[in-house]
Every structure is written in structure tokens, then in C-alpha cells.
Design an enzyme around this catalytic site. Sequence first.
Site, PDB file in Angstrom:
ATOM      1  N   ASP A  14     -12.185  82.241   2.903  1.00  0.00           N
ATOM      2  CA  ASP A  14     -12.269  83.674   3.210  1.00  0.00           C
ATOM      3  C   ASP A  14     -13.458  84.027   4.100  1.00  0.00           C
ATOM      4  OD1 ASP A  14     -10.135  83.865   1.355  1.00  0.00           O
ATOM      5  OD2 ASP A  14     -11.548  84.105  -0.290  1.00  0.00           O
ATOM      6  N   GLU A 173      -2.883  91.300   2.692  1.00  0.00           N
ATOM      7  CA  GLU A 173      -4.210  91.379   2.090  1.00  0.00           C
ATOM      8  C   GLU A 173      -5.246  90.992   3.132  1.00  0.00           C
ATOM      9  OE1 GLU A 173      -3.543  88.736  -1.161  1.00  0.00           O
ATOM     10  OE2 GLU A 173      -3.770  86.922   0.046  1.00  0.00           O
TER      11      GLU A 173
END
Length: 512
Positions: A14, A173
Site C-alpha cells: 500500500d 478502494e
Amino acid sequence: MHTPNPLLPGFNPDPSIVLVDGVYYLVTSTFEYLPGLPVHRSTDLVHWEPIGNVATRPEQLDLGSVPTPGGAWAPTIRHRDGIFYVIVTVMLGGRGCVVFTATDPAGPWDDGTPIPAVTGIDPDLAWDDDGTALVTFAGFPHPIRQVRVDLATGEALEEVRTLWEGTGRYAPEGPHLHRRGEHWYLLVAEGGTDRGHAVSIARGPSPAGPWEADPDNPVVTASGTENPVQNLGHADLVETPDGGTAMVLLGVRPVGFGHAFSPLGREAFLSPVRWVDGWPRAALVTPAPTPDEDVTLDLAGPAVLTDLGWLSVRRTPSEVAAVGDDGLVLAGDGRDLDDAVPCFLGRRQRHLSATVSVRVDASGGRGGLAARHDEMHWFALEARGDGAVTRVTARAALAGIEQTWSVDLGPGEVELRMNLLRPPHGFVPAAAGGGTVTLSAVGDGRHVRLAEFDGRYWSFEVAKSFTGRVLGLYAVEGRVRFSELRYRGTDGPGEPGARGDEPVRTGTSGGG
């Protein structure tokens, strides 16, 4: 621009990036580990150095009761008016959505301000034309949502609104808002974080939309390809030193025939971006071997615990270990590796093949060397002394089922050694798995191989821990002393640090 991929090898998912005064700062997820949210620095997007962590104090994230795979999910790093911001969601408990600030990205960072209105994951931070902060996040259930926030108090300035439904792929997302020219761009991850992972984008006249989806979405995905880096997604955009654009994103480097198993978990990569008709186009990521390493850590050094490579589970390294006169000492409290808060001090595995070894004196306790994915997926070499012998036990835990193999060596210090070998290339039987794990011990003039097994079951695809393999020291009972921790790693086909001149004997098998 030469691109070293991965940018950050080993468990570093991420990635989010910001450019400030010619310097790049990148932050990644850490889930249940502390210190949390490491910050790396680069001036060229090629050479990276760790400079600190956002969460260095347990109260900043409050992970004590957060179950795996919760914790610090998907941060975003931004900068405005001399202040660095990192916003993150502590998922499945803890403090929820929190924004941290610092004037120096190396830290210290403040205690953080919770934002209760953000009830989803993967928060992004941007500012509209009048300077109001916008938090864009993935709702639970999806889609992408947004709210204006007072960052000083954490209070919402409006009701949370739905922003974009995505393109129809699973689980939109990981949003990031960027302004370029007259357009605002909304970058999202879709398809889940497995082989269907993808990056999609939309643009609009304001940070609230309305949104026009790129007709060629997804911008990038490795799904259905033979690309050696898979699961590409969760991207952020940044300007390159030559004035172009690049995308940082996560991916995995699966090994074996069929590219099936990823022992290191999700890593941070970079892909150059070109703009076509106002839309970004990114190439699939081609990996470059991480340089070989052969490093021995002085565990008796006074500054050893300040090394930024250490990780502990829901506790800080200084809570787990202490520096002794001749090594690091871990004091077990009865909690084993299957506990949510083990006495564990580890470092990310950075290479597809690695050998890690450590000298252990367990005459006053029980502990050893472990490779951890989560509480249910780990393997270890454990020493326990009684003054007359040192019993070494190889342990392998898979989905809560444990197998053990033991051998008795002479009293005193022993060396514990893990050899983690990637599978060979080509269509051969040995290439079908996830590589070979060999657990051995050296002591009493003997080198004993206790166990050898297929590493596929300790991979991202099987464990689903969201993290990756972390190699480290642990203690269960008493005081266990460690010295001469050595890590040798390579991404090549060879075996790092192989020693072919030592006798090999098989230990006794035991149930678990």
C-alpha cells in the site's frame, strides 16, 4: 529513469508517496506490527533510505486488542504549508481513522487526531481550492466516499457522501485524489488484492466530481498475464525528477511453476506513466533483482534496538528486547508464537532466497529463531537448555496445526539456521511448490538438519495475513540470549551462504 523494482523489497504494501522540495517520501502499511508506518526517503526514486516511523509509541495506534489481519491499513502521506500529514485507518479496533502530523517526516510525529466520521478504510487526504481538507475513503460496504474535515479537531464539516461507484469491478478502494491542469483525478484500486487487482481512474471538474471514467480502464493490471509481478494495484501518482509522472503501487513476486506462491508478501513497486488524451497509461512492472546481501548484526551494540529494520507484534522492540553485555536478551512471558502478542523481534525477509542464522543461549529459558506470517502460519527453530543438554526443536505451524522435530545437543550455546530457497525455474517437479525451507542446528560439534519442507504454505496466497514473511527472534519462557544474527539473501537461482562441507544428520520427529 532506471527503476529498481521492487522499490522496497519485502513486506511493504500500500505505498503512498509525496514530493516536497525535490525529495520523495514514501510510507507503507504495517498492520499489527510496531513501530508502524515506516517512512522512506529518496531524491531520485531509485535509491531509498528509511528515516523513521510514524507510529513509534503504542498509544498512537492502540493495537493491543486489534485482531489479525487488522491494524494500520493503507496510509496516505501528504504535505501542506510546512506540515507533513499521514492519515490511516486502524482497522478492526484501535483508534479508527487517525491523521498524524510532523514538521520533519523522520519524526517525531504527534499523537494523532481521530476522525470518527471516516468509518471505512484507505483514507486519502487532499485540499480543495479554499483550503478545506477532504478525506476520501473506501466505505464498508463499498463504494468510495468523501467528507470535508477540520483536521485540527477531527470533526466532519458535512455529512459523508458517496463519491464514485468504480467501474464495476470487485471492491473499489484505495482512493487517491490528484489535481492535474483543469481536472481532478480519482485513482482507485479494484478487483481485490489478489490476482484480480487493478488500478482504475476517473476525472472530474472538482474533487467532488461528477466523475468520468477512463474508457480504457483499468489503467494497469497483471490479471490474466504471465507477468512476473502480479496483484498490481493500490497506486499513488507522483512527478518524476525529469518532469514526467510515475505510479507507485503494490505487487507480489510469485515463485515456482505457474507463479503461484509469494513468500515475501506484497511489496512496493514503481511504474512510469505516460499521458494519452488526458489519461494516464502505466506499464506492467518488470522486476529487477534486489542486490545480494550478507549482513551480520552486532546484537551487543548499544544502538542495536534503534535500527529501523526491527518489528515487533503489537509491542515496540524496546518492550520485547534488552541489550545485554554479550547480545540481545528476550524475556519470555509464557506466550508462544500462536499468541496475538508474542515476545518476537523480527525483520522483513527481503530476498526470494535467504539464509538466516543466530547464536542462542537458552540455558535460562526457551526461545529461538522464527519466520512469522501471523499467529497461525509460522515456522521456527527453538532451543531449550537444562544445564546438561540443549534440546533444539524445529516447529512448523499451518492453520493452527503444528508439527515438530527435535534433537538433543550438548549444553551451552547453539547456532540455529534457516535456509529459505526459492524453487528452480522451468517445468520440473521441484518448481511446482513455493521453494524449500530447511531448518538446522549447529552445536556440540554437529550440524543437524531437523526438517525440510515445501514453503508454499507459508506464502501470501495461503496465509492471507496481508503482511509477509518476517524473520526474527523469540522467547517463550525465561531469559534467552541471542548473538551474531546473520542474513544472507539473493534473488538469483543460487543458494545464499550454502555450506556443503558440514555433516548433516536427521533429527528425531515428534508430533505436534
